[in-house]
Design a protein around this motif. Structure first.
Motif, PDB file in Angstrom:
ATOM      1  N   THR A  84       0.972  34.227 -54.820  1.00 62.25           N
ATOM      2  CA  THR A  84       0.096  33.621 -55.433  1.00 62.25           C
ATOM      3  C   THR A  84      -1.153  34.420 -55.530  1.00 62.25           C
ATOM      4  O   THR A  84      -1.706  34.400 -55.994  1.00 62.25           O
ATOM      5  CB  THR A  84      -0.276  32.282 -55.120  1.00 62.25           C
ATOM      6  OG1 THR A  84      -0.079  31.837 -53.812  1.00 62.25           O
ATOM      7  CG2 THR A  84       1.252  31.578 -55.641  1.00 62.25           C
ATOM      8  N   ALA A  85      -0.744  34.957 -53.991  1.00 59.46           N
ATOM      9  CA  ALA A  85      -1.984  35.704 -53.708  1.00 59.46           C
ATOM     10  C   ALA A  85      -2.124  37.043 -54.108  1.00 59.46           C
ATOM     11  O   ALA A  85      -3.727  38.045 -55.052  1.00 59.46           O
ATOM     12  CB  ALA A  85      -2.099  35.714 -52.348  1.00 59.46           C
ATOM     13  N   ALA A  86      -1.233  37.159 -54.845  1.00 57.06           N
ATOM     14  CA  ALA A  86      -0.594  38.587 -55.670  1.00 57.06           C
ATOM     15  C   ALA A  86      -1.412  38.452 -57.514  1.00 57.06           C
ATOM     16  O   ALA A  86      -1.798  37.149 -57.867  1.00 57.06           O
ATOM     17  CB  ALA A  86       0.094  39.522 -55.976  1.00 57.06           C
ATOM     18  N   PRO A  87      -1.587  39.265 -58.018  1.00 56.01           N
ATOM     19  CA  PRO A  87      -1.498  38.995 -59.379  1.00 56.01           C
ATOM     20  C   PRO A  87      -0.613  38.379 -59.576  1.00 56.01           C
ATOM     21  O   PRO A  87       0.236  38.448 -59.652  1.00 56.01           O
ATOM     22  CB  PRO A  87      -2.011  40.693 -60.439  1.00 56.01           C
ATOM     23  CG  PRO A  87      -2.461  41.154 -58.782  1.00 56.01           C
ATOM     24  CD  PRO A  87      -1.559  40.929 -57.783  1.00 56.01           C
ATOM     25  N   THR A  88      -0.998  37.745 -61.228  1.00 53.05           N
ATOM     26  CA  THR A  88       0.283  37.132 -61.657  1.00 53.05           C
ATOM     27  C   THR A  88       0.672  38.376 -62.807  1.00 53.05           C
ATOM     28  O   THR A  88      -0.199  39.234 -63.492  1.00 53.05           O
ATOM     29  CB  THR A  88      -0.525  35.614 -63.047  1.00 53.05           C
ATOM     30  OG1 THR A  88      -1.424  36.826 -64.140  1.00 53.05           O
ATOM     31  CG2 THR A  88      -1.026  34.975 -62.154  1.00 53.05           C
ATOM     32  N   PRO A  89       2.105  38.207 -62.934  1.00 49.02           N
ATOM     33  CA  PRO A  89       2.422  38.712 -64.025  1.00 49.02           C
ATOM     34  C   PRO A  89       2.167  39.684 -65.082  1.00 49.02           C
ATOM     35  O   PRO A  89       1.728  38.397 -66.241  1.00 49.02           O
ATOM     36  CB  PRO A  89       3.748  39.088 -64.171  1.00 49.02           C
ATOM     37  CG  PRO A  89       4.470  37.610 -62.951  1.00 49.02           C
ATOM     38  CD  PRO A  89       3.504  36.639 -62.666  1.00 49.02           C
ATOM     39  N   GLY A  90       2.040  40.470 -65.191  1.00 50.11           N
ATOM     40  CA  GLY A  90       0.944  41.068 -66.940  1.00 50.11           C
ATOM     41  C   GLY A  90      -0.953  40.602 -66.161  1.00 50.11           C
ATOM     42  O   GLY A  90      -0.488  42.388 -66.721  1.00 50.11           O
ATOM     43  N   GLU A  91      -1.303  40.931 -65.056  1.00 50.20           N
ATOM     44  CA  GLU A  91      -2.352  40.814 -64.895  1.00 50.20           C
ATOM     45  C   GLU A  91      -2.284  42.135 -64.192  1.00 50.20           C
ATOM     46  O   GLU A  91      -1.334  42.456 -63.702  1.00 50.20           O
ATOM     47  CB  GLU A  91      -3.381  40.292 -64.089  1.00 50.20           C
ATOM     48  CG  GLU A  91      -3.557  38.576 -64.920  1.00 50.20           C
ATOM     49  CD  GLU A  91      -4.685  38.316 -63.081  1.00 50.20           C
ATOM     50  OE1 GLU A  91      -5.434  38.326 -62.906  1.00 50.20           O
ATOM     51  OE2 GLU A  91      -3.775  37.622 -62.757  1.00 50.20           O
ATOM     52  N   ARG A  92      -3.718  43.485 -64.479  1.00 56.73           N
ATOM     53  CA  ARG A  92      -3.613  44.843 -63.377  1.00 56.73           C
ATOM     54  C   ARG A  92      -3.125  44.516 -62.408  1.00 56.73           C
ATOM     55  O   ARG A  92      -4.009  43.650 -61.818  1.00 56.73           O
ATOM     56  CB  ARG A  92      -4.894  45.096 -63.706  1.00 56.73           C
ATOM     57  CG  ARG A  92      -5.202  46.677 -63.712  1.00 56.73           C
ATOM     58  CD  ARG A  92      -6.620  47.118 -63.924  1.00 56.73           C
ATOM     59  NE  ARG A  92      -7.184  46.953 -65.228  1.00 56.73           N
ATOM     60  CZ  ARG A  92      -6.993  47.499 -66.080  1.00 56.73           C
ATOM     61  NH1 ARG A  92      -6.106  48.509 -65.871  1.00 56.73           N
ATOM     62  NH2 ARG A  92      -7.110  47.147 -67.051  1.00 56.73           N
ATOM     63  N   GLY A  93      -1.969  45.178 -61.697  1.00 59.20           N
ATOM     64  CA  GLY A  93      -2.508  44.757 -60.508  1.00 59.20           C
ATOM     65  C   GLY A  93      -0.409  45.115 -60.242  1.00 59.20           C
ATOM     66  O   GLY A  93       0.032  44.433 -60.968  1.00 59.20           O
ATOM     67  N   PRO A  94      -0.506  44.801 -59.039  1.00 59.70           N
ATOM     68  CA  PRO A  94       1.430  44.001 -58.528  1.00 59.70           C
ATOM     69  C   PRO A  94       1.605  43.109 -58.879  1.00 59.70           C
ATOM     70  O   PRO A  94       1.091  42.478 -57.509  1.00 59.70           O
ATOM     71  CB  PRO A  94       1.580  45.681 -57.580  1.00 59.70           C
ATOM     72  CG  PRO A  94       0.269  45.134 -56.467  1.00 59.70           C
ATOM     73  CD  PRO A  94      -0.946  45.651 -58.204  1.00 59.70           C
ATOM     74  N   ALA A  95       2.609  42.398 -58.937  1.00 56.93           N
ATOM     75  CA  ALA A  95       2.512  41.189 -59.353  1.00 56.93           C
ATOM     76  C   ALA A  95       4.107  41.355 -58.587  1.00 56.93           C
ATOM     77  O   ALA A  95       4.687  42.547 -58.693  1.00 56.93           O
ATOM     78  CB  ALA A  95       3.169  40.948 -60.783  1.00 56.93           C
ATOM     79  N   ILE A  96       4.280  40.176 -57.686  1.00 53.25           N
ATOM     80  CA  ILE A  96       4.978  40.131 -56.533  1.00 53.25           C
ATOM     81  C   ILE A  96       6.521  39.223 -56.822  1.00 53.25           C
ATOM     82  O   ILE A  96       5.824  37.651 -56.975  1.00 53.25           O
ATOM     83  CB  ILE A  96       4.771  40.123 -55.181  1.00 53.25           C
ATOM     84  CG1 ILE A  96       3.463  41.434 -55.198  1.00 53.25           C
ATOM     85  CG2 ILE A  96       5.716  39.739 -54.505  1.00 53.25           C
ATOM     86  CD1 ILE A  96       4.252  42.508 -55.185  1.00 53.25           C
ATOM     87  N   ILE A  97       7.089  39.304 -57.386  1.00 54.31           N
ATOM     88  CA  ILE A  97       8.227  38.323 -57.596  1.00 54.31           C
ATOM     89  C   ILE A  97       9.469  38.968 -56.190  1.00 54.31           C
ATOM     90  O   ILE A  97      10.403  39.594 -56.132  1.00 54.31           O
ATOM     91  CB  ILE A  97       9.113  38.572 -58.882  1.00 54.31           C
ATOM     92  CG1 ILE A  97       8.419  37.652 -60.288  1.00 54.31           C
ATOM     93  CG2 ILE A  97       9.709  37.193 -58.477  1.00 54.31           C
ATOM     94  CD1 ILE A  97       8.528  37.420 -61.096  1.00 54.31           C
ATOM     95  N   LEU A  98       9.925  37.346 -55.125  1.00 57.48           N
ATOM     96  CA  LEU A  98      10.347  37.098 -54.349  1.00 57.48           C
ATOM     97  C   LEU A  98      11.742  36.590 -54.806  1.00 57.48           C
ATOM     98  O   LEU A  98      11.881  35.275 -55.272  1.00 57.48           O
ATOM     99  CB  LEU A  98       9.855  37.078 -53.347  1.00 57.48           C
ATOM    100  CG  LEU A  98       9.010  37.579 -52.447  1.00 57.48           C
ATOM    101  CD1 LEU A  98       7.846  36.885 -52.250  1.00 57.48           C
ATOM    102  CD2 LEU A  98       8.654  38.666 -52.427  1.00 57.48           C
TER     103      LEU A  98
END
Length: 203
Positions: A99-113
């Motif tokens: 949740t501290a990373a961008p959400t998927p689709g926002e500018r920047g790297p979203a992270i899924i684990l």
């Protein structure tokens, strides 16, 4: 990007891999391919970065047809001791987003684990190592939009050499990282020696 954020995410990777601490069930399951080189694969040519981004919206699910993976997404934050939460290893088919990373689709790297395995069962990212440039990752979002990502690169790297800046550093467009454990399972340490990292861009 703030140093504190990078440090927290570096800790995140180590904790995720430590959580993948049980080998797959020996009956009817195949252990992760350990014949893959322990070095990162050569960088693949990435498509031109797009200026198209989506507004912030929490992701609700991830689907990867190539490897038959589909999961709802649970939010992952920080524990009381400031370590990063990971999906429950007792539910290895559950994926989560940081949740501290961008959400998927926002500018920047979203992270899924996701776990490669857990509780002596294959995990949601058991076949993540099979991904290749051009493969699609689909993330459904709470606002009703669907973020579609195209894989640009897949690496297998030793945990001690985790490429923090490449994975979590700022990007010009909307990108996605999928992270799990991989390589040889160290039974004495009860964890895998490597990470599988998939890089993708919004299409």
């Amino acid at each position: 990007m703030h140093t504190r954020f990078l440090i927290a995410l570096a800790v995140l990777c180590g904790l995720l891999c430590a959580a993948c601490s049980t080998p797959p069930a020996e009956s009817g399951q195949q252990a992760p391919n350990t014949s893959v080189s322990q070095q990162a694969s050569p960088p693949q040519a990435a498509p031109p970065s797009s200026d198209k981004v989506l507004p912030k919206s929490e992701p609700v699910s991830v689907e990867i047809a190539k490897i038959g993976a589909r999961s709802s997404l649970v939010p992952l934050g920080l524990n009381k001791d400031k370590t990063v939460q990971v999906p429950p290893v007792e539910q290895p088919m559950q994926a989560g987003w940081y949740t501290a990373a961008p959400t998927p689709g926002e500018r920047g790297p979203a992270i899924i684990l996701g776990h490669v395995d857990g509780n002596k069962q294959p995990g949601i990212f058991f076949r993540l190592r099979e991904m290749a440039p051009g493969d699609e990752v689909v993330v459904a979002r709470q606002d009703g939009n669907t973020a579609r990502f195209r894989v640009t690169r897949v690496d297998q790297v030793a945990k001690a050499e985790f490429p923090t800046q490449a994975v979590y550093g700022d990007t010009a467009g909307a990108e996605l990282r999928l992270i799990t454990c991989g390589g040889v399972f160290d039974r004495s340490a009860r964890s895998y020696q490597d990470n599988i990292i998939v890089y993708a861009q919004l299409t």
